[in-house]
Structures are given as C-alpha cells and as structure tokens.
Design a protein around this motif. Structure first.
Motif, PDB file in Angstrom:
ATOM      1  N   SER A  98       0.846  -1.328  -0.049  1.00 54.35           N
ATOM      2  CA  SER A  98       0.056   0.091  -0.014  1.00 54.35           C
ATOM      3  C   SER A  98       0.872   1.174  -0.071  1.00 54.35           C
ATOM      4  CB  SER A  98      -1.077  -0.029   1.168  1.00 54.35           C
ATOM      5  OG  SER A  98      -1.883   0.992   1.068  1.00 54.35           O
ATOM      6  N   HIS A  99       0.517   2.049  -0.995  1.00 53.59           N
ATOM      7  CA  HIS A  99       1.617   3.467  -1.343  1.00 53.59           C
ATOM      8  C   HIS A  99       1.458   4.308  -0.393  1.00 53.59           C
ATOM      9  CE1 HIS A  99      -1.405   5.381  -3.684  1.00 53.59           C
ATOM     10  NE2 HIS A  99      -1.902   4.095  -4.268  1.00 53.59           N
ATOM     11  N   SER A 100       2.216   5.325  -0.624  1.00 53.49           N
ATOM     12  CA  SER A 100       2.053   6.790   0.028  1.00 53.49           C
ATOM     13  C   SER A 100       1.281   7.742  -0.537  1.00 53.49           C
ATOM     14  CB  SER A 100       3.473   7.303   0.308  1.00 53.49           C
ATOM     15  OG  SER A 100       4.111   7.781  -1.105  1.00 53.49           O
ATOM     16  N   LEU A 101       1.071   8.847   0.355  1.00 56.19           N
ATOM     17  CA  LEU A 101      -0.183   9.806  -0.362  1.00 56.19           C
ATOM     18  C   LEU A 101       0.777  10.478  -1.638  1.00 56.19           C
ATOM     19  CD1 LEU A 101      -2.343  11.661   0.185  1.00 56.19           C
ATOM     20  CD2 LEU A 101      -0.820  13.402   1.468  1.00 56.19           C
ATOM     21  N   GLY A 102       0.051  10.587  -2.656  1.00 61.82           N
ATOM     22  CA  GLY A 102       0.426  11.259  -3.759  1.00 61.82           C
ATOM     23  C   GLY A 102       1.429  10.462  -4.668  1.00 61.82           C
ATOM     24  N   THR A 103       1.329   9.001  -4.485  1.00 59.78           N
ATOM     25  CA  THR A 103       2.061   8.280  -5.476  1.00 59.78           C
ATOM     26  C   THR A 103       1.033   7.312  -5.809  1.00 59.78           C
ATOM     27  OG1 THR A 103       2.580   6.652  -3.654  1.00 59.78           O
ATOM     28  CG2 THR A 103       4.011   8.511  -4.103  1.00 59.78           C
ATOM     29  N   ASP A 104       1.572   6.093  -6.466  1.00 56.44           N
ATOM     30  CA  ASP A 104       0.857   4.977  -7.032  1.00 56.44           C
ATOM     31  C   ASP A 104       1.717   3.607  -6.913  1.00 56.44           C
ATOM     32  OD1 ASP A 104       2.467   4.576  -9.306  1.00 56.44           O
ATOM     33  OD2 ASP A 104       1.366   6.407 -10.275  1.00 56.44           O
ATOM     34  N   LEU A 105       1.177   2.709  -7.339  1.00 53.60           N
ATOM     35  CA  LEU A 105       1.751   1.448  -7.080  1.00 53.60           C
ATOM     36  C   LEU A 105       3.429   1.067  -7.411  1.00 53.60           C
ATOM     37  CD1 LEU A 105       1.529  -0.420 -10.025  1.00 53.60           C
ATOM     38  CD2 LEU A 105      -0.903  -0.670  -9.334  1.00 53.60           C
ATOM     39  N   SER A 106       3.501   2.088  -8.506  1.00 48.93           N
ATOM     40  CA  SER A 106       4.658   2.036  -9.080  1.00 48.93           C
ATOM     41  C   SER A 106       5.804   2.494  -8.326  1.00 48.93           C
ATOM     42  CB  SER A 106       4.855   2.788 -10.430  1.00 48.93           C
ATOM     43  OG  SER A 106       4.879   4.172 -10.303  1.00 48.93           O
ATOM     44  N   MET A 107       5.531   2.956  -7.213  1.00 52.01           N
ATOM     45  CA  MET A 107       6.436   3.505  -6.214  1.00 52.01           C
ATOM     46  C   MET A 107       7.172   2.169  -5.387  1.00 52.01           C
ATOM     47  SD  MET A 107       4.692   4.411  -2.282  1.00 52.01           S
ATOM     48  CE  MET A 107       6.565   4.253  -1.764  1.00 52.01           C
ATOM     49  N   TRP A 108       6.663   1.121  -5.832  1.00 47.37           N
ATOM     50  CA  TRP A 108       7.396  -0.239  -5.073  1.00 47.37           C
ATOM     51  C   TRP A 108       8.006  -0.913  -6.361  1.00 47.37           C
ATOM     52  CZ3 TRP A 108       6.824  -0.574   0.111  1.00 47.37           C
ATOM     53  CH2 TRP A 108       5.779  -0.203   0.688  1.00 47.37           C
ATOM     54  N   ASP A 109       8.434  -0.212  -7.346  1.00 40.98           N
ATOM     55  CA  ASP A 109       8.950  -1.032  -8.437  1.00 40.98           C
ATOM     56  C   ASP A 109      10.312  -1.615  -7.891  1.00 40.98           C
ATOM     57  OD1 ASP A 109       7.190  -0.588 -10.090  1.00 40.98           O
ATOM     58  OD2 ASP A 109       8.122   1.117 -11.450  1.00 40.98           O
ATOM     59  N   CYS A 134       9.902  14.033   0.832  1.00 37.69           N
ATOM     60  CA  CYS A 134       9.866  12.509   0.469  1.00 37.69           C
ATOM     61  C   CYS A 134      11.402  11.952   0.495  1.00 37.69           C
ATOM     62  CB  CYS A 134       9.189  11.970  -0.609  1.00 37.69           C
ATOM     63  SG  CYS A 134       7.359  12.183  -0.562  1.00 37.69           S
ATOM     64  N   PHE A 135      12.170  12.696   0.022  1.00 39.43           N
ATOM     65  CA  PHE A 135      13.715  12.527  -0.024  1.00 39.43           C
ATOM     66  C   PHE A 135      14.570  13.406   0.672  1.00 39.43           C
ATOM     67  CE2 PHE A 135      12.263  10.760  -4.493  1.00 39.43           C
ATOM     68  CZ  PHE A 135      11.884   9.421  -3.929  1.00 39.43           C
ATOM     69  N   SER A 136      15.535  12.811   1.195  1.00 46.20           N
ATOM     70  CA  SER A 136      16.840  13.743   1.609  1.00 46.20           C
ATOM     71  C   SER A 136      17.402  14.700   0.631  1.00 46.20           C
ATOM     72  CB  SER A 136      17.667  13.070   2.583  1.00 46.20           C
ATOM     73  OG  SER A 136      18.410  12.169   1.678  1.00 46.20           O
ATOM     74  N   ALA A 137      17.958  15.808   1.128  1.00 45.04           N
ATOM     75  CA  ALA A 137      18.588  16.801  -0.010  1.00 45.04           C
ATOM     76  C   ALA A 137      19.810  15.931  -0.685  1.00 45.04           C
ATOM     77  CB  ALA A 137      19.197  17.798   0.872  1.00 45.04           C
ATOM     78  N   SER A 138      20.604  14.983   0.155  1.00 45.51           N
ATOM     79  CA  SER A 138      21.701  14.249  -0.617  1.00 45.51           C
ATOM     80  C   SER A 138      21.122  13.329  -1.662  1.00 45.51           C
ATOM     81  CB  SER A 138      22.322  13.557   0.480  1.00 45.51           C
ATOM     82  OG  SER A 138      21.666  12.506   1.205  1.00 45.51           O
ATOM     83  N   ASP A 177      13.507  11.581   8.350  1.00 42.22           N
ATOM     84  CA  ASP A 177      11.992  11.669   7.863  1.00 42.22           C
ATOM     85  C   ASP A 177      11.295  12.821   8.728  1.00 42.22           C
ATOM     86  OD1 ASP A 177       9.387  11.722   7.268  1.00 42.22           O
ATOM     87  OD2 ASP A 177       9.201   9.437   7.732  1.00 42.22           O
ATOM     88  N   VAL A 178      11.164  14.129   8.288  1.00 44.84           N
ATOM     89  CA  VAL A 178      10.635  15.158   8.928  1.00 44.84           C
ATOM     90  C   VAL A 178       9.197  15.092   8.971  1.00 44.84           C
ATOM     91  CG1 VAL A 178      12.565  16.721   8.378  1.00 44.84           C
ATOM     92  CG2 VAL A 178      10.476  16.760   6.875  1.00 44.84           C
ATOM     93  N   LEU A 188      16.127   3.255   9.401  1.00 43.22           N
ATOM     94  CA  LEU A 188      17.085   3.263   8.250  1.00 43.22           C
ATOM     95  C   LEU A 188      17.315   4.879   7.990  1.00 43.22           C
ATOM     96  CD1 LEU A 188      14.798   0.923   5.536  1.00 43.22           C
ATOM     97  CD2 LEU A 188      16.988   0.331   6.955  1.00 43.22           C
ATOM     98  N   VAL A 189      18.460   4.715   7.027  1.00 45.58           N
ATOM     99  CA  VAL A 189      18.890   6.205   6.798  1.00 45.58           C
ATOM    100  C   VAL A 189      18.583   6.523   5.584  1.00 45.58           C
ATOM    101  CG1 VAL A 189      21.385   7.548   6.174  1.00 45.58           C
ATOM    102  CG2 VAL A 189      21.295   5.545   7.699  1.00 45.58           C
ATOM    103  N   ALA A 190      17.284   7.470   5.677  1.00 42.29           N
ATOM    104  CA  ALA A 190      16.588   7.699   4.832  1.00 42.29           C
ATOM    105  C   ALA A 190      15.584   8.795   5.132  1.00 42.29           C
ATOM    106  CB  ALA A 190      15.639   6.542   4.209  1.00 42.29           C
ATOM    107  N   ALA A 191      14.940   9.437   4.329  1.00 42.56           N
ATOM    108  CA  ALA A 191      13.740  10.617   4.506  1.00 42.56           C
ATOM    109  C   ALA A 191      12.294   9.618   4.530  1.00 42.56           C
ATOM    110  CB  ALA A 191      13.841  11.673   3.728  1.00 42.56           C
TER     111      ALA A 191
END
Length: 258
Positions: free
Chosen positions: A27-38, A153-157, A212-213, A235-238
């Motif tokens: 089940s995906h996040s807000l504003g995305t779709d099933l392809s976010m799991w590719d 959704c993503f960190s600056a780096s 993750d902010v 995990l080291v991620a946003a």
C-alpha cells in the motif's frame, strides 16, 4: 490493466509473482501509486505473490467523492482481498499505507499474517496544516504541492544522487487526482488510532527513516513501543524509505515476512 469494483468504486490492481507463493499486499504513500514499489519487485517476487493497488483517488483508481477516512481506505483493502478471493495476506504499507495497515491489524487481524508499518503514525494532529494543504491543492492543483512533496519524501543528498527517482516521484505526484489527494489528506487529518495499538496481535515490523521530517523517527519508535511484541528498524532515509534505502528496506521486509 486490472480493475475491480470495491465498495462502490473502481480500484486498479496488479499481481506479480507465482500464484503458489504467499500473498504480500503493498500500500503506497500519499500522492504516489503502485509503481512506487518498483525497486522492491525483483526480490519480493522471489518469495511472494505481490498484490499492488492504487488507493482510491490515486493512480488509475477512481477518485470517489471525498472526504475519505482511514477506515474507508482500509475497507477497500478488505474488499480487494474479498474480490480476489484471498483469505489472508502479508501487508506492507508506507505513510498513509501504514495507517491503513494499523487499522487492518487492529480490526481484522484474521486477514493478516504479518504487517510492516513504514514511516507512519497512528495520529498526526495539526488539523490546520492538513486544512491548509487541502485548500492549496484544491485551488492550485498538484502543481501547488509537488515541490513540498519532493522536499519531504527524499533527503537533500538523495536529490543529488538519484535524479531519476526524483523525476519519477514528480510524475506520480502530478498524475494524482487533486480531489483524491485532498480526500486522503482529510483521512489523515481526522485519524486517531492510538487506542487500538495495544490490542494489535499481528506480528508487526515498524520502520522509520532517520531523516524523515513528516514522520520523525522519535514518533515512529513510540508507535513500535505501543504495539505488543513489534520490532523497530530505523533506516538512513527520509520519508520514502523503500526508495531511498531500497536495498536494506527490501532485505528486512523479506527477512521479517518469511
């Protein structure tokens, strides 16, 4: 493309993996779709029959009139399982998908084997912030919120390291129905699932992103502490940890679900 009528509206879904493997619903996040799991699919399909779907108001699914509730979005998953004749499944949700997972684990545990709740919360508060976002998207469309989505959704780096993933996310956000997005914002705004956490008995893995902010790890860790017997992983991620930390995310989900 596969569609099914669930609770009075049309949902888009997709199966990948052998039919004799246990089912894993994503089940995906807000504003995305099933392809976010590719990025997960090459490994997940070795172990699971993966069922991905676009939640109402997203992707190719119908944008039923809002506002929505988390209960409605979760009952869409129950209806999807019923319609596809799946008695029990593993479930992995991120952000609003994780909120759906909390509801399912708390209300229909007999339908789940294990659940992964990623970058999510049982209660968000701050209704004014969601009211503002709803007004913004209904007035200015998805163009008005895409910049903020990319930033959180993503960190600056990661922006610098993975421009292709950034553009893919941008395309997903811009393709989302403004009405569906706003209706899901209302579901998050009105959600309070804190009371059901202590009675969740489904084996649970809770994942946070260190950067993750929108769902800070301190809050996600509290979620894990309140679900009996759950495991916690940071995990080291946003916010979209399944993309930014794809390799460890995928490995840990497989390890836990198996």
């Amino acid at each position: 493309m596969n569609f099914i009528n669930v609770n009075g509206h049309k949902l888009h879904y997709r199966f990948d993996g052998a039919e004799d493997l246990p089912v894993l619903v994503l089940s995906h996040s807000l504003g995305t779709d099933l392809s976010m799991w590719d990025l997960q699919m090459p490994e997940f399909t070795k172990h699971f029959r993966v069922l991905r779907y676009d939640m109402r108001g997203h992707g190719a699914s119908e944008a039923a009139p809002g506002p929505y509730t988390i209960e409605q979005l979760a009952l869409d998953v129950v209806g999807l399982l019923d319609g596809l004749e799946i008695e029990r499944a593993h479930f992995c949700g991120i952000s609003i998908g994780g909120m759906i997972g909390i509801w399912l684990a708390g209300h229909v545990p007999e339908r789940l084997m294990k659940v992964a709740l990623c970058n999510t919360a049982a209660y968000k508060g701050s209704p004014e912030a969601y009211d503002s976002r709803i007004a913004t998207v209904l007035d200015g469309g998805m163009d008005a919120v895409v910049g903020g989505s990319l930033k959180t959704c993503f960190s600056a780096s990661f922006h610098d390291k993975a421009p292709n993933e950034l553009e893919k996310l941008r395309s997903m956000v811009l393709a989302t129905s403004p009405e569906g997005y706003a209706a899901c914002c209302a579901a998050i705004r009105d959600m309070d699932q804190r009371e059901i956490l202590c009675r969740i008995s489904v084996p649970s893995l809770v994942i946070a992103g260190s950067e993750d902010v929108s769902m800070p790890p301190s809050g996600v860790q509290i979620l894990a502490e309140q679900i009996p017997g759950s495991s916690y992983l940071e995990l080291v991620a946003a916010h979209l940890s399944n993309i930014e930390a794809a390799e460890p995310f995928t490995a840990e989900i497989v390890k836990f679900m198996r």
